[in-house]
Write an enzyme that holds these catalytic residues in place. Sequence first.
Site, PDB file in Angstrom:
ATOM      1  N   HIS A   1      36.969   4.856  -8.462  1.00  0.00           N
ATOM      2  CA  HIS A   1      37.530   6.140  -8.901  1.00  0.00           C
ATOM      3  C   HIS A   1      37.222   6.419 -10.364  1.00  0.00           C
ATOM      4  O   HIS A   1      36.797   5.545 -11.128  1.00  0.00           O
ATOM      5  CB  HIS A   1      39.044   6.192  -8.652  1.00  0.00           C
ATOM      6  CG  HIS A   1      39.850   5.206  -9.444  1.00  0.00           C
ATOM      7  ND1 HIS A   1      40.475   5.528 -10.627  1.00  0.00           N
ATOM      8  CD2 HIS A   1      40.155   3.906  -9.205  1.00  0.00           C
ATOM      9  CE1 HIS A   1      41.144   4.482 -11.083  1.00  0.00           C
ATOM     10  NE2 HIS A   1      40.950   3.470 -10.250  1.00  0.00           N
TER      11      HIS A   1
ATOM     12  N   CYS B   1      41.620  -1.855  -7.999  1.00  0.00           N
ATOM     13  CA  CYS B   1      40.602  -0.832  -7.794  1.00  0.00           C
ATOM     14  C   CYS B   1      39.592  -0.868  -8.946  1.00  0.00           C
ATOM     15  O   CYS B   1      39.792  -1.548  -9.939  1.00  0.00           O
ATOM     16  CB  CYS B   1      41.247   0.549  -7.686  1.00  0.00           C
ATOM     17  SG  CYS B   1      42.253   0.758  -6.209  1.00  0.00           S
TER      18      CYS B   1
END
Length: 400
Positions: free
Chosen positions: A301, A320
């Site tokens: 992301h 992440c």
Amino acid sequence: MKISGAHIFTLVTSALVALCIGASSAVAQDDAVSPSEAIDTIEPILSYDTAYNLTLAIQKYEAIVAAGGWDKLSRGTYGIKNGDEQGHVRSLRRRLAATGDLDPNIRISDKFDDEVEAAVKLFQARHGLRTTGIIDQETLITLNVTAEEKLAQLRLNQARVEEAVSALSDRYIVVNIPAASIEAVENGTVQRRHTAIVGRIDRQTPILTSKVHEINFNPYWHVPKSIIRRDIIKFMNDDPNYLANFRIKIYGNDGEELDPASIDWNTDEAVQYLFRQEPGAENSMGHVKINFHNPHAVYLHDTPQKSLFGQNRRFHSSGCVRVEEVDELVTWLLSGNGDWDKLSVDATFASGERLDVRLKQPVPIITTYITAWANRQGVVSFREDIYQFDKQGRVALLAD
């Protein structure tokens, strides 16, 4: 007993070792080539090319070990820099020449000159350190890692690369966790490299293989329960306006929005609810989320915290992976869709529009753990064993 650093030069003279050392020494002395350019060649970190390059690097370090390794630099080496002239520089020159950062044919002297500074910067770049050209504490500690330890690291990582290469496709993404970097690979060459931010030691980015199947533009962020428990409860106790400031809303099991004041923040009550951050500048995922199926609920992301990409230790996430210049990676991923280019990607970011785009051709993604590799120029790179997988001797990274 170790042979002196000076004696290494006469023993490490095989043609192969001279070739490897000469390649990196030439890079160190060539003002037109930056340290990053010397390291970031077109071959992927997971490739038959890298496996072969590691074979050459292993032979080079085997010769260095057979010659007795290198002498440990004394504490007096700390802080020396360009312009200094002292006995510690002589020892530093020998150490840098032993691994080819400095041309071993250059006369040994006590002067820290431009050539030594370039060699220090190359050494720092090869190890993922700040390329200051100054012997700071981290550089001194890294210089004093033994040749035996480096050789063991190379052998372990060659086994990892060889295990992975047979399953690679023509087009894929690799996230290398210890280097906190991403490669977009097509037809055997690296098309793009991206600086990344990966999981910290207590919230590690998992090792996995999957396929990127969807791009979420301007996404909502559904806060993982682990972050609610570990972080948000604490933040709300410190600042009752935290959720409002970051546009995070709470929803009950019936889908109704809840008032944060109705929750007992001195308990784990909040973990049973859904926390969702609205799209926008404060959103933890920035403008885009890159989805791939996995049991760990992780993804790639964007991020609003761009300054973190400038650090050399980029282990800040909860598992992440944040991507620098993420619009470039999204454009590459969507090239198979035929109707996206960088202008349209950036325009969608800027619009704030919630949009999900499925890839017509899903792209394989691999998150892996490579702490040592080499390129076709003979430059050998190392990274810190941040998750202690090297210490554990782990080769089959996907094994239970």
